[in-house]
Structures are given as C-alpha cells and as structure tokens.
Design an enzyme around this catalytic site. Structure first.
Site, mmCIF file in Angstrom:
data_model
loop_
_atom_site.group_PDB
_atom_site.id
_atom_site.type_symbol
_atom_site.label_atom_id
_atom_site.label_comp_id
_atom_site.label_asym_id
_atom_site.label_seq_id
_atom_site.Cartn_x
_atom_site.Cartn_y
_atom_site.Cartn_z
ATOM 1 N N ARG A 1 -4.941 3.090 18.170
ATOM 2 C CA ARG A 1 -4.587 1.669 18.098
ATOM 3 C C ARG A 1 -4.110 1.086 19.409
ATOM 4 O O ARG A 1 -4.023 -0.135 19.529
ATOM 5 C CB ARG A 1 -3.526 1.445 17.024
ATOM 6 C CG ARG A 1 -4.156 0.885 15.805
ATOM 7 C CD ARG A 1 -3.171 0.377 14.798
ATOM 8 N NE ARG A 1 -3.859 0.417 13.514
ATOM 9 C CZ ARG A 1 -3.275 0.588 12.355
ATOM 10 N NH1 ARG A 1 -1.972 0.723 12.299
ATOM 11 N NH2 ARG A 1 -3.992 0.610 11.246
ATOM 12 N N ARG B 1 -6.668 -3.060 10.396
ATOM 13 C CA ARG B 1 -5.683 -3.955 11.043
ATOM 14 C C ARG B 1 -6.236 -4.592 12.321
ATOM 15 O O ARG B 1 -5.828 -5.698 12.688
ATOM 16 C CB ARG B 1 -4.377 -3.214 11.303
ATOM 17 C CG ARG B 1 -3.735 -2.721 9.992
ATOM 18 C CD ARG B 1 -2.304 -2.315 10.166
ATOM 19 N NE ARG B 1 -1.883 -1.475 9.064
ATOM 20 C CZ ARG B 1 -1.458 -1.919 7.866
ATOM 21 N NH1 ARG B 1 -1.391 -3.203 7.617
ATOM 22 N NH2 ARG B 1 -1.102 -1.061 6.928
ATOM 23 N N LYS C 1 0.837 -1.213 0.000
ATOM 24 C CA LYS C 1 0.000 0.000 0.000
ATOM 25 C C LYS C 1 0.867 1.256 0.000
ATOM 26 O O LYS C 1 0.581 2.214 -0.717
ATOM 27 C CB LYS C 1 -0.918 -0.056 1.235
ATOM 28 C CG LYS C 1 -1.949 1.042 1.317
ATOM 29 C CD LYS C 1 -3.164 0.592 2.111
ATOM 30 C CE LYS C 1 -2.905 0.448 3.597
ATOM 31 N NZ LYS C 1 -2.857 1.743 4.310
ATOM 32 N N SER D 1 8.083 9.667 11.267
ATOM 33 C CA SER D 1 6.952 9.458 10.359
ATOM 34 C C SER D 1 7.391 9.503 8.907
ATOM 35 O O SER D 1 7.826 10.543 8.401
ATOM 36 C CB SER D 1 5.880 10.523 10.608
ATOM 37 O OG SER D 1 4.940 10.505 9.547
ATOM 38 N N ASP E 1 2.957 -0.682 11.820
ATOM 39 C CA ASP E 1 1.656 -1.181 11.379
ATOM 40 C C ASP E 1 1.348 -2.581 11.910
ATOM 41 O O ASP E 1 0.246 -3.092 11.714
ATOM 42 C CB ASP E 1 1.599 -1.201 9.850
ATOM 43 C CG ASP E 1 1.671 0.207 9.278
ATOM 44 O OD1 ASP E 1 1.130 1.129 9.913
ATOM 45 O OD2 ASP E 1 2.283 0.379 8.205
ATOM 46 N N GLY F 1 -4.571 7.775 5.479
ATOM 47 C CA GLY F 1 -3.639 8.767 6.037
ATOM 48 C C GLY F 1 -2.471 9.016 5.100
ATOM 49 O O GLY F 1 -2.052 10.163 4.877
ATOM 50 N N ARG G 1 -7.759 12.673 12.360
ATOM 51 C CA ARG G 1 -6.306 12.437 12.522
ATOM 52 C C ARG G 1 -5.507 13.729 12.333
ATOM 53 O O ARG G 1 -5.850 14.559 11.500
ATOM 54 C CB ARG G 1 -5.853 11.347 11.532
ATOM 55 C CG ARG G 1 -6.524 10.023 11.839
ATOM 56 C CD ARG G 1 -6.136 8.945 10.861
ATOM 57 N NE ARG G 1 -4.729 8.613 10.936
ATOM 58 C CZ ARG G 1 -4.143 7.739 10.135
ATOM 59 N NH1 ARG G 1 -4.839 7.125 9.195
ATOM 60 N NH2 ARG G 1 -2.858 7.478 10.266
HETATM 61 C C1 S3P Z 1 3.200 4.974 6.046
HETATM 62 C C2 S3P Z 1 3.817 5.418 7.185
HETATM 63 C C3 S3P Z 1 3.367 5.071 8.529
HETATM 64 C C4 S3P Z 1 2.457 3.834 8.503
HETATM 65 C C5 S3P Z 1 1.407 3.936 7.446
HETATM 66 C C6 S3P Z 1 2.052 4.053 6.076
HETATM 67 C C7 S3P Z 1 3.712 5.414 4.738
HETATM 68 O O1 S3P Z 1 2.633 6.158 9.065
HETATM 69 O O2 S3P Z 1 1.852 3.659 9.757
HETATM 70 O O3 S3P Z 1 0.572 2.791 7.464
HETATM 71 O O4 S3P Z 1 3.329 4.834 3.712
HETATM 72 O O5 S3P Z 1 4.514 6.355 4.723
HETATM 73 P P1 S3P Z 1 3.360 7.371 9.877
HETATM 74 O O6 S3P Z 1 4.184 8.122 8.920
HETATM 75 O O7 S3P Z 1 2.219 8.194 10.419
HETATM 76 O O8 S3P Z 1 4.146 6.694 10.962
#
Ligand code: S3P
Length: 435
Positions: A345, A387, A31, A174, A314, A101, A129
């Site tokens: 979570r 999840r 994803k 992040s 995740d 997100g 969020r």
């Molecule tokens: C992701 C980063 C993570 C992860 C999300 C996918 C990404 O989030 O939890 O499922 O694709 O960059 P955060 O950047 O908020 O940690």
C-alpha cells in the site's frame, strides 16, 4: 453472496469529476466485526443471529468456511444470518478466504484449536501476504503449522488440538495476530496473553466478552482464559474505514457535506477523524449518535508517525489523497507494515497519487507528499486493492476535472458492494463500466 451491483463486478470503472458531494448514507456493516461475529458464533454453543453483517466477498468467504466445520448457517430473514455452533469436526474441504487477510489469519487461530487437519488458502494477493506472524506463535502453542516458503505463505496446513497457553509479544502492532492467538487461547490449557507494541482495535476482546469468555485487558496486555463460548445475538455497526472515503469526498469537493450514520464508535477505528481535524477539516463524529458529519474545507499538511498508524492502518490511502490537496508537505512514517496489506500500500498509494499528478516520494516505511496539487484525471491500477480503487474513485468524482479510469474495480466487491451506486448518488458522477 455475490456483488450486489454489476458496477462492482466490473473490472474497470470510469468516473468524471469534479462534482459536489452531498447527502447522507449508511455504509456496510463493519468488516472486522463481521469476521469475528461469524467465527465466534461458529465456535459458540447454540444459536447466534447476526444483523447487519458485511455483504462483501471477504466475509462471505468466512461464512462459507465455517460451514466446512459442520456449523449450520441460515438466512434468518430481513438481512439477518443465523449461525448454529459449535464446530463439529475438522473442515471437510479447503478453506478458501479469497482476498481476506483477517479471514485467513483469524480462522487459522480457530483451526489451531480444532483437533484435526485444516488447509487454508486464498487468491493470488492473499497467497503473497506473510503468515509467519501467526504461524510462529501458534506453533509455540502446540499447533503444527506449515505452508509455502517454510510456513510463511498460504496455502497453510494446520494440525490443531492440545494447545498450551502462552504469553506473546508480536513485533507488529496487529489486531489480526492478537485475535488469532486469543481465539486459539479459548481451547488452550492455561491462559493466553498478548502484549501489544501499540494498542490496536479491540473488537476481539469486546466480542469475546459478549460470547461469555473471560478476557482481561490491562493496558496493552490482553489475557483470555480457556472456556466455551455461548451463542448470542449481535448487531454489526457501520464500518468507519468505509466512512473515511465519504469524509474525504466531502473534503475534496468544492461543495461538500456528507453525513454517515450508525458507525462503530469504539476504540481504534475512527482515529482518521482526529487526523483530518489536525489537517483543519470541518468534521465531527458525534459518539452519542455514532454519526459522522463532514463539510468541504481547506486542508493543511500533517505529520503521521508510528504511534498514529495502528488507528488509521486502513485509511492511509484516502488520507494520503487528502494530503495531496492540502497546503504543505505531509510526511508519513512508521507505516512499513502497509507493504503487507491487500497490495503493497505504500507503493500502490504513491503510484495512484502520481497518476493524479501529485508529487510523492516513497520511503521504506512511509511517504512524503507534496500538497497543493490540482488533481488531473488519472488512469489508476487498483493492484487488486479495494481501498486504492475506492480512493481513486472519490478523487476522480470529486476533485479531478475530466475522466478517471480505475482498473481492477472488481476488488471493491470484497468490502463494499454498491460503492459505485453510493458514489453516483452522492456526487452525481455518471460511473460506468469500461470494457
Ligand atoms: C484488521 C486488522 C488490521 C487491518 C485489517 C483488519 C482486523 O490488520 O488492516 O484491515 O480486523 O483485525 P493488521 O492486523 O495486519 O494490522
């Protein structure tokens, strides 16, 4: 692209355990990589053909969003998608990111570099969020970013263009924040540097290079130079965070052996394998073939701290389920950001475990799980979080004797249409829809 299975469109799912877990499979295209592939292809000059894109609703929203910028998306046959960039104009409609997100935050980075107005929104969960983590640095780069609650919540309104490169150290580890800034940095004046507090997944750095951008990685410092992207063809590998559900399925089952093929083998995505190894699991991720093999095992407790979390961000719900049946007490800390995921979570994982009869205490930034539980059948609320739903389904099918009901099963279609079919095939459980 809608849910491929009526079971995944269902609002509740009923599964019965505790069966075996055996077989081999491919999980959906990653994803994180899929969102990036779509956005970079949209920004790039020329045509990109993407193979193996995630078919979940999250990425479908990103695909629809890029069309609003005048980018042409077509079916290239055999499951491939052709994207013809670059972006032509400001988006002609509101960009709806559903539950995603990654979709909204990375697209916000793209919008910051587009001369014009963009409005981004999502579903009831996404609109709760925090967005300030991307809004604040994008404002420093010169974009006007506003939204509900003083710019922290979607809907977001971005007036982009004329950006200036910055050096920025996000306080969260992040990959989404890092990626939003790197994507914005492509159209900024001067270089953009992100200094990470802990290293996170490197898809954006890796993929920007494939699209012809100049990116420099120096430890936890990533720098992008402004420049145009060039369309390219790419293949999206399988999603390790989806494979984690099958790893734990095999571990929970009395008779378990599952093989998952063609997974992304790169940095920051398969740390759950190391965690399960620390717990005593019979697990092997062969990097030369990108194949994960897991067999049922006796597990022991583990301690997970802030350094561990970015690599398993995740997988915490499903690892917590493994900890519930492991011997000893598992302590998870340094995971406060999990409260800002598709659900809170920490709270939703703890609530799920309690439903299965597990003793668990929530802390501000983690949880303490008393292992050795004999899981009882549960009635679990997914809280709109795919999840949580998939973790409960695996526990219900492989470990809890009796019937488990998962409410809010439709959330699974965001990332893994056909999860219920794979669960039935591998475990023999008779998954069914509950009215
Ligand atoms: C992701 C980063 C993570 C992860 C999300 C996918 C990404 O989030 O939890 O499922 O694709 O960059 P955060 O950047 O908020 O940690």
């Amino acid at each position: 692209m809608t849910a491929a299975s009526p079971l995944d469109a269902a609002s509740s799912l009923r599964v019965s355990g505790a069966g075996p877990a055996r077989g081999s499979l491919h999980v959906p295209g990653d994803k994180s990589i899929s969102h990036r592939a779509v956005l970079m292809a949209a920004m790039a000059h020329g045509s990109s053909v993407i193979t193996g894109l995630s078919r979940g609703h999250d990425v479908a929203h990103t695909l629809r969003a890029i069309e609003h910028f005048g980018v042409v998306v077509t079916d290239a046959g055999e499951g491939r998608v052709r994207v013809e960039g670059p972006i032509q104009h400001e988006p002609v409609a509101v960009l709806d990111h559903g539950n995603a997100g990654t979709g909204i935050r990375l697209t916000a980075g793209v919008c910051a570099g587009v001369d014009g107005l963009s409005v981004l929104t999502g579903d009831q969960y996404l609109c709760r969020r925090p967005m300030e983590r991307i809004a604040a640095p994008l404002r420093m780069m010169g974009a006007a970013v506003d939204g509900r609650e003083r710019g922290n919540l979607a809907p977001l309104v971005i007036r982009g263009g004329s950006l200036q490169g910055i050096t920025y150290a996000p306080k969260e580890a992040s990959a989404q924040v890092k990626s939003a800034l790197l994507l914005a940095g492509l159209s900024a004046k001067g270089k953009t540097t992100v200094e990470e507090v802990h290293p996170t997944r490197r898809h954006t750095e890796e993929m920007l290079t494939e699209f012809g951008a100049r990116v420099n990685v120096d430890g936890r410092r990533v720098t992008v130079e402004p420049g145009e992207l060039t369309g390219t063809d790419l293949a999206v590998p399988g999603d390790p965070s989806q494979a984690a559900f099958w790893a734990v399925a095999a571990l929970l089952a009395d008779e378990g052996e599952i093989v998952v093929e063609d997974l992304y083998p790169g940095f920051g995505r398969s740390d759950f394998v190391g965690v399960l190894e620390r717990m005593g699991a019979d697990i092997d991720f062969d990097l030369s073939t990108s194949t994960l093999t897991v067999r049922s095992s006796r597990l022991r407790a583990v301690e997970l701290t802030a350094e561990d979390i970015p690599g398993i961000v995740d997988e915490v719900p499903v690892l917590a389920m493994a900890a519930a049946v492991a011997e000893g007490t598992t302590v998870i800390s340094g995971a406060g950001d999990l409260r800002a995921k598709e659900s809170d979570r920490i709270a939703s994982t703890a609530a799920m475990l309690r439903e299965f009869g597990v003793e668990v205490a929530e802390t501000a930034d983690g949880m303490v799980i008393e292992g050795g539980a004999r899981l009882r059948p549960a009635r679990v609320d997914s809280h709109g979080d795919h999840r949580i739903a998939m973790t409960a389904a695996v526990a219900g099918a492989c470990a809890a004797e009796g019937t488990t009901v998962i409410e809010g099963w439709d959330s699974v279609a965001t990332s893994y249409p056909r999860f219920a079919e794979d669960l039935m095939r591998l475990t023999g459980t008779a998954a069914e829809v509950v009215a």
